[in-house]
Structures are given as structure tokens and as C-alpha cells.
Design a protein around this motif. Structure first.
Motif, PDB file in Angstrom:
ATOM      1  N   ASN A 172      39.214  40.822  41.619  1.00  9.63           N
ATOM      2  CA  ASN A 172      38.518  42.032  41.199  1.00  9.63           C
ATOM      3  C   ASN A 172      38.534  43.075  42.301  1.00  9.63           C
ATOM      4  O   ASN A 172      38.519  42.749  43.489  1.00  9.63           O
ATOM      5  CB  ASN A 172      37.056  41.729  40.852  1.00  9.63           C
ATOM      6  CG  ASN A 172      36.916  40.853  39.640  1.00  9.63           C
ATOM      7  OD1 ASN A 172      37.807  40.793  38.801  1.00  9.63           O
ATOM      8  ND2 ASN A 172      35.801  40.164  39.532  1.00  9.63           N
TER       9      ASN A 172
ATOM     10  N   ARG B 216      36.131  46.181  43.454  1.00 12.54           N
ATOM     11  CA  ARG B 216      34.807  46.737  43.191  1.00 12.54           C
ATOM     12  C   ARG B 216      34.309  47.527  44.389  1.00 12.54           C
ATOM     13  O   ARG B 216      34.838  47.412  45.486  1.00 12.54           O
ATOM     14  CB  ARG B 216      33.831  45.640  42.812  1.00 12.54           C
ATOM     15  CG  ARG B 216      33.558  44.655  43.900  1.00 12.54           C
ATOM     16  CD  ARG B 216      32.625  43.573  43.405  1.00 12.54           C
ATOM     17  NE  ARG B 216      32.152  42.789  44.533  1.00 12.54           N
ATOM     18  CZ  ARG B 216      31.730  41.567  44.443  1.00 12.54           C
ATOM     19  NH1 ARG B 216      31.691  40.956  43.292  1.00 12.54           N
ATOM     20  NH2 ARG B 216      31.311  40.930  45.512  1.00 12.54           N
TER      21      ARG B 216
ATOM     22  N   SER C  33      28.304  46.437  44.513  1.00 12.87           N
ATOM     23  CA  SER C  33      28.344  46.349  43.058  1.00 12.87           C
ATOM     24  C   SER C  33      28.794  44.955  42.625  1.00 12.87           C
ATOM     25  O   SER C  33      29.701  44.383  43.203  1.00 12.87           O
ATOM     26  CB  SER C  33      29.316  47.392  42.495  1.00 12.87           C
ATOM     27  OG  SER C  33      29.434  47.240  41.104  1.00 12.87           O
ATOM     28  N   MET C  34      28.178  44.433  41.597  1.00 13.87           N
ATOM     29  CA  MET C  34      28.596  43.153  41.033  1.00 13.87           C
ATOM     30  C   MET C  34      29.637  43.369  39.931  1.00 13.87           C
ATOM     31  O   MET C  34      30.326  42.449  39.539  1.00 13.87           O
ATOM     32  CB  MET C  34      27.393  42.393  40.473  1.00 13.87           C
ATOM     33  CG  MET C  34      26.380  41.991  41.527  1.00 13.87           C
ATOM     34  SD  MET C  34      27.100  41.022  42.873  1.00 13.87           S
ATOM     35  CE  MET C  34      27.489  39.517  42.015  1.00 13.87           C
ATOM     36  N   ARG C  35      29.737  44.576  39.453  1.00 15.53           N
ATOM     37  CA  ARG C  35      30.654  44.908  38.362  1.00 15.53           C
ATOM     38  C   ARG C  35      32.006  45.357  38.917  1.00 15.53           C
ATOM     39  O   ARG C  35      32.082  46.232  39.783  1.00 15.53           O
ATOM     40  CB  ARG C  35      30.042  46.007  37.518  1.00 15.53           C
ATOM     41  CG  ARG C  35      30.849  46.363  36.315  1.00 15.53           C
ATOM     42  CD  ARG C  35      30.130  47.381  35.483  1.00 15.53           C
ATOM     43  NE  ARG C  35      30.962  47.731  34.347  1.00 15.53           N
ATOM     44  CZ  ARG C  35      30.740  48.747  33.574  1.00 15.53           C
ATOM     45  NH1 ARG C  35      29.700  49.524  33.785  1.00 15.53           N
ATOM     46  NH2 ARG C  35      31.537  49.003  32.571  1.00 15.53           N
ATOM     47  N   ALA C  36      33.067  44.784  38.394  1.00 16.86           N
ATOM     48  CA  ALA C  36      34.414  45.132  38.845  1.00 16.86           C
ATOM     49  C   ALA C  36      34.847  46.474  38.269  1.00 16.86           C
ATOM     50  O   ALA C  36      34.570  46.783  37.111  1.00 16.86           O
ATOM     51  CB  ALA C  36      35.398  44.052  38.426  1.00 16.86           C
TER      52      ALA C  36
ATOM     53  N   SER D 105      40.080  44.350  37.010  1.00 15.80           N
ATOM     54  CA  SER D 105      40.400  42.955  37.290  1.00 15.80           C
ATOM     55  C   SER D 105      41.910  42.757  37.194  1.00 15.80           C
ATOM     56  O   SER D 105      42.583  43.412  36.389  1.00 15.80           O
ATOM     57  CB  SER D 105      39.704  42.033  36.286  1.00 15.80           C
ATOM     58  OG  SER D 105      38.310  42.126  36.429  1.00 15.80           O
TER      59      SER D 105
END
Length: 70
Positions: A18, A20, A24-27, A30
Motif C-alpha cells: 500500500n 499511504r 493514515s490507516m487508509r491506503a 494498493s
């Protein structure tokens, strides 16, 4: 010194890699392989003028590339 919002290449939780932003935990995107993710992250970090941090699969930092070097 690392910018406050650096770009990171990290191993994905379900496989793959990923890209990011720091914290942030959100990519952002990917990829199936680390080279694909790294290529995209290099382009993005250059465009945004941000530091790039590439991680190993274990999570440790493999390489830091300051925004001024790209």
C-alpha cells in the motif's frame, strides 16, 4: 528533516503493498508488488514535494528519501 505529511510504502494487511500518507490507516492505492507501489509513491512524493519512506515487510524502515533529493 521529514515533512509532516510524508508518503509511505507499507505491506498491506491482506497481502500486496500500500501507498499511504503518514498517520493514515487508509491506503491511497494498493499494488500487488513492492516495486509497483514504490514507483507510484516516488512519482506522488515528487509531485507533492514530500519525503518518501519505504518500509520492509516487517514494518521497519528500509529507506528514507527526502523530498529535496528526487
Amino acid at each position: 528533516m521529514e515533512n509532516s505529511i510524508s508518503i509511505h510504502v507499507v505491506k498491506g494487511p491482506n497481502g500486496g503493498w500500500n501507498v499511504r500518507k503518514k498517520g493514515s490507516m487508509r491506503a491511497l492505492r494498493s499494488f500487488g508488488t513492492k516495486p509497483e507501489a514504490t514507483k507510484y509513491a516516488m512519482q506522488l512524493s515528487k509531485k507533492l514535494q514530500r519525503d518518501l519512506v519505504i518500509h520492509e515487510a516487517t514494518g521497519y524502515v528500509e529507506k528514507r528519501i527526502p523530498a529535496t533529493i528526487k
